[in-house]
Scaffold this active site. Sequence first.
Site, mmCIF file in Angstrom:
data_model
loop_
_atom_site.group_PDB
_atom_site.id
_atom_site.type_symbol
_atom_site.label_atom_id
_atom_site.label_comp_id
_atom_site.label_asym_id
_atom_site.label_seq_id
_atom_site.Cartn_x
_atom_site.Cartn_y
_atom_site.Cartn_z
ATOM 1 N N LEU A 19 11.542 7.455 1.025
ATOM 2 C CA LEU A 19 10.433 7.030 1.278
ATOM 3 C C LEU A 19 10.331 5.819 0.754
ATOM 4 O O LEU A 19 10.868 5.107 -0.233
ATOM 5 C CB LEU A 19 9.376 7.929 0.244
ATOM 6 C CG LEU A 19 8.921 9.243 0.523
ATOM 7 C CD1 LEU A 19 8.193 9.947 -0.398
ATOM 8 C CD2 LEU A 19 8.080 9.298 1.807
ATOM 9 N N ASP A 20 9.491 4.805 1.510
ATOM 10 C CA ASP A 20 9.298 3.331 1.169
ATOM 11 C C ASP A 20 8.454 3.150 -0.098
ATOM 12 O O ASP A 20 7.679 4.171 -0.462
ATOM 13 C CB ASP A 20 8.720 2.745 2.371
ATOM 14 C CG ASP A 20 9.304 2.517 3.818
ATOM 15 O OD1 ASP A 20 10.791 2.659 3.475
ATOM 16 O OD2 ASP A 20 8.893 2.526 4.691
ATOM 17 N N PRO A 21 8.668 2.096 -0.754
ATOM 18 C CA PRO A 21 7.857 1.937 -2.134
ATOM 19 C C PRO A 21 6.341 2.204 -1.656
ATOM 20 O O PRO A 21 5.696 2.363 -2.686
ATOM 21 C CB PRO A 21 8.235 0.381 -2.443
ATOM 22 C CG PRO A 21 9.489 0.205 -1.807
ATOM 23 C CD PRO A 21 9.790 0.764 -0.505
ATOM 24 N N ALA B 136 5.052 4.279 -0.184
ATOM 25 C CA ALA B 136 4.424 5.567 0.247
ATOM 26 C C ALA B 136 4.726 6.507 -0.994
ATOM 27 O O ALA B 136 5.712 5.903 -1.978
ATOM 28 C CB ALA B 136 5.523 6.159 1.361
#
Length: 295
Positions: free
Chosen positions: A37-39, A41
């Site tokens: 998960l991206d930062p 998200a």
Amino acid sequence: MFGIINCNKPIGITSRVVVNAANRRVRPAKVGHAGTLDPLASGVLLLPVGPAVRLTSYLQELPKQYRATFQLGVETSSGDLEETPIPLANAPVPTAEQIADAAQALTGRIQQVPPAHSAIKVDGKRAYRLARAGKAVEMKPRTVDIYALEIIKYDYPNLQVHIHCGSGTYVRSIGVDLARACGTVAVMTSLERTAIGDFTVEDAHSIEQLREQDIEPMLQSPLRGLPEMPQVELDEATLKRIEQGQIVDLHDESLQTPQAAETELAAIDAEQNLRALLIARGGGWRAHRSFHTAS
């Protein structure tokens, strides 16, 4: 230490920070993760622990669910808020019916072009590194499964949707494609992964719990990561032979069908512990992955 931790990754940190927090608590056991998960998200991040790290590829293939919000009428090259959104001149305002029709058209097995700002490798390099360096990146379309794309709320320019999809789907691209079908552009402004398989965000542990509380009660059975795999309960003598690399005859006619020969079996013991994944070989079954741990 053998199981899966369901963690609720907060906004503002990388998935690696969560993995490192778990690593510090379970050493010398290893920790992996299934689905970065991206930062920007939040939501479900599965952490296989110990021998369960060998199940990472299976966890990554589980269906996922997301709650995402998009802003229509603005765009970025990344498809999210990594960059400052640029307004589209004279952007049209889609009707609710247009939005619903576009969502319906994006449901099912579709072709999706991943964003250039993604971790997919192009000519041996991560696409996002090339994109951030200002280089043109040609992303090839991929087949993905969208099981459901439901409109939660639409109040222009903001659109919130629920997405139930298969592995490899880029949620940013769904919003961009939906907007394009309505003659406009969009960026993703928020993303929460609400479920992976039957691991839900409601049941997930916070990173504070991960750092401060007893880890063992957080470990879920690795079998939860294999919901569709047939199981076979074996006695200890047979399991020992399997763990020694031997091919065993399971004496079960239901396992001799051509379909079963193409399948994996989860071998469990009398206590319902996962001991091995089996594949058909030489008229019997042998371990494809073994989870034996010395006592």
